[in-house]
Design an enzyme around this catalytic site. Structure first.
Site, short mmCIF file in Angstrom:
data_model
loop_
_atom_site.label_atom_id
_atom_site.label_comp_id
_atom_site.label_asym_id
_atom_site.label_seq_id
_atom_site.Cartn_x
_atom_site.Cartn_y
_atom_site.Cartn_z
N LYS A 170 -3.48 40.05 24.82
CA LYS A 170 -3.38 39.14 24.27
C LYS A 170 -3.40 39.13 22.84
CE LYS A 170 -3.73 34.17 24.38
NZ LYS A 170 -2.02 33.10 23.91
N LYS A 240 13.80 48.24 -2.67
CA LYS A 240 14.36 47.26 -3.39
C LYS A 240 13.90 45.86 -3.32
CE LYS A 240 18.63 47.04 -3.09
NZ LYS A 240 19.24 46.15 -2.49
P1 NAD Z 1 -9.84 22.95 26.41
O1 NAD Z 1 -10.89 23.23 25.83
O2 NAD Z 1 -8.52 22.11 26.18
O3 NAD Z 1 -10.36 23.40 27.55
C1 NAD Z 1 -11.14 24.48 28.74
C2 NAD Z 1 -11.88 23.64 29.76
O4 NAD Z 1 -13.55 23.93 29.81
C3 NAD Z 1 -12.28 21.90 29.01
O5 NAD Z 1 -12.28 20.71 30.36
C4 NAD Z 1 -13.88 22.01 29.55
O6 NAD Z 1 -14.96 20.79 29.44
C5 NAD Z 1 -14.34 23.26 29.80
N1 NAD Z 1 -15.59 23.65 29.49
C6 NAD Z 1 -16.47 24.05 28.94
N2 NAD Z 1 -17.10 25.07 29.33
C7 NAD Z 1 -17.44 24.71 30.32
C8 NAD Z 1 -18.54 24.62 31.33
N3 NAD Z 1 -19.75 26.14 30.86
N4 NAD Z 1 -18.81 24.84 32.48
C9 NAD Z 1 -17.02 24.08 33.29
N5 NAD Z 1 -16.69 23.79 32.53
C10 NAD Z 1 -16.26 24.35 31.26
O7 NAD Z 1 -9.22 24.58 26.32
P2 NAD Z 1 -7.58 25.16 26.27
O8 NAD Z 1 -6.90 24.92 24.64
O9 NAD Z 1 -7.71 24.58 27.69
O10 NAD Z 1 -8.00 26.35 26.26
C11 NAD Z 1 -8.52 27.62 27.84
C12 NAD Z 1 -8.78 29.62 26.98
O11 NAD Z 1 -7.17 29.25 26.65
C13 NAD Z 1 -9.59 29.32 25.44
O12 NAD Z 1 -9.83 30.41 25.79
C14 NAD Z 1 -7.60 29.72 24.97
O13 NAD Z 1 -8.23 30.42 23.92
C15 NAD Z 1 -6.62 30.22 25.76
N6 NAD Z 1 -5.23 29.85 25.50
C16 NAD Z 1 -5.03 28.31 25.09
C17 NAD Z 1 -3.83 27.70 24.31
C18 NAD Z 1 -3.59 26.57 24.23
O14 NAD Z 1 -2.73 26.48 23.64
N7 NAD Z 1 -4.45 25.53 24.35
C19 NAD Z 1 -3.08 28.96 24.53
C20 NAD Z 1 -3.47 30.06 25.57
C21 NAD Z 1 -4.64 30.38 26.32
#
Ligand code: NAD
Length: 310
Positions: A170, A240
């Site tokens: 990733k 080039k």
């Molecule tokens: P997001 O912030 O939309 O969702 C995260 C969720 O986790 C939220 O609902 C939040 O309330 C919850 N959360 C946070 N801390 C918490 C805790 N301690 N206990 C319980 N719930 C908790 O994030 P996302 O965009 O869905 O991304 C999630 C993961 O996926 C990340 O690691 C991100 O890098 C990865 N990711 C995101 C994308 C994208 O395009 N958004 C794509 C691929 C991978």
């Protein structure tokens, strides 16, 4: 099989909903209960803590923002590790630190729990539509046992290797995407400032040799095989071309930091006497700096991967 899901945000919310559409009954938790609205409406059970999810589930999925969030959910008061049963599994779908997933894996293993890192790629649309890659590191048998659940969330589910391998894939992918974007912004502004209308420029370049290829597929031709002779396109000729582009950028007043770095890299390769080799031969310099043995993947194995995915 009881399934838990923690983290119902942009990605996790849709992935959990797709599990439900596949007929999986979920126990869910998020910092914000409203994130679970549609899942509860579709029949999911709410749990107040990660520990309560773990106690109710044979397998738990987490989709959390960053490493400190995963660590807090796992090891905090009322965390996952306090509730997971021997023989259960935890797939972390978050994009996480390799060091952290390996450390958590060791703690889980001591308690008889299989942790697999399983980061995803495809963005919010992919999470919603199921056109999602899921790259898994960890125990192969645990992967196979839960593959049907991963298949309900993604259409490109792959076991990559031992714990950490999914996260490494990733991070490799996302670092490439981000760096490529920097270069594309650089060269595109040069093209526009030099006098080509943006849509016409984009329309042209997307049809070129690089434009027609999937970004990573072209690594298979030379870099992966470690094969640069005979050349498809001589290195001195691409050197080039990049020199001409860097000169044009200077004429029109566009800074091209990354392209000038690439040109310096390529000049170093030219000075090795590699001008008659293939245009990608400068990639070999980085193998030396990284301290890895020269890549030499058999062509038949590369072909098999390309043919499998179409
Ligand atoms: P997001 O912030 O939309 O969702 C995260 C969720 O986790 C939220 O609902 C939040 O309330 C919850 N959360 C946070 N801390 C918490 C805790 N301690 N206990 C319980 N719930 C908790 O994030 P996302 O965009 O869905 O991304 C999630 C993961 O996926 C990340 O690691 C991100 O890098 C990865 N990711 C995101 C994308 C994208 O395009 N958004 C794509 C691929 C991978």
């Amino acid at each position: 099989m009881q399934v838990g899901f923690i983290g119902l945000g942009t990605m996790g919310g849709s992935m959990a909903a797709n599990l439900q559409k596949a007929g999986v009954a979920l126990v869910v938790h998020d910092l914000h209960r409203q994130a679970a609205g549609r899942h509860l409406a579709a029949g999911a059970t709410w749990a107040d803590t990660p520990r309560a999810v773990a106690e109710a589930a044979d397998v738990v999925f987490t989709s959390l923002p960053a490493p400190p969030d995963v660590e807090a959910v796992a090891t905090g008061a009322d965390g996952l590790l306090g509730g997971m049963r021997t023989g259960s599994a935890w797939f972390d779908l978050s994009t996480n630190s390799v060091a952290l997933v390996r450390a958590l894996h060791a703690r889980c293993a001591a308690a008889g729990v299989a942790l697999l890192d399983a980061p995803v790629s495809g963005g919010p649309h992919g999470a919603a539509s199921g056109r999602l890659a899921i790259w898994v590191g960890g125990d192969r048998a645990a992967f196979d046992r839960h593959k049907h659940l991963l298949d309900a969330m993604g259409d490109r589910v792959r076991h990559i290797g031992p714990i950490g391998a999914g996260s490494i894939a990733k991070l490799t992918h996302n670092a490439a995407g981000a760096a490529i974007n920097v270069v594309l912004a650089e060269v595109f502004t040069m093209g526009v400032k030099a006098g080509v209308e943006p849509l016409a420029l984009w329309d042209a370049i997307r049809q070129g040799a690089t434009g027609r290829n999937r970004t990573f597929d072209r690594m298979g031709d030379h870099f992966l095989q470690g094969s640069y002779d005979p050349p498809d396109f001589a290195f001195r000729l691409i050197h080039k071309d990049v020199s001409l582009a860097a000169a044009l950028a200077r004429e029109v007043g566009v800074p091209m930091r990354m392209v000038n770095l690439a040109l310096a890299e390529m000049t170093e390769a030219l000075n090795r006497g590699w001008g008659g080799r293939d245009s990608r031969v400068s990639m070999k310099l980085q193998e030396e700096r990284a301290g890895i043995p020269p890549l030499a993947v058999p062509p038949a194995e590369i072909k098999a991967v390309l043919e499998r995915d179409g």
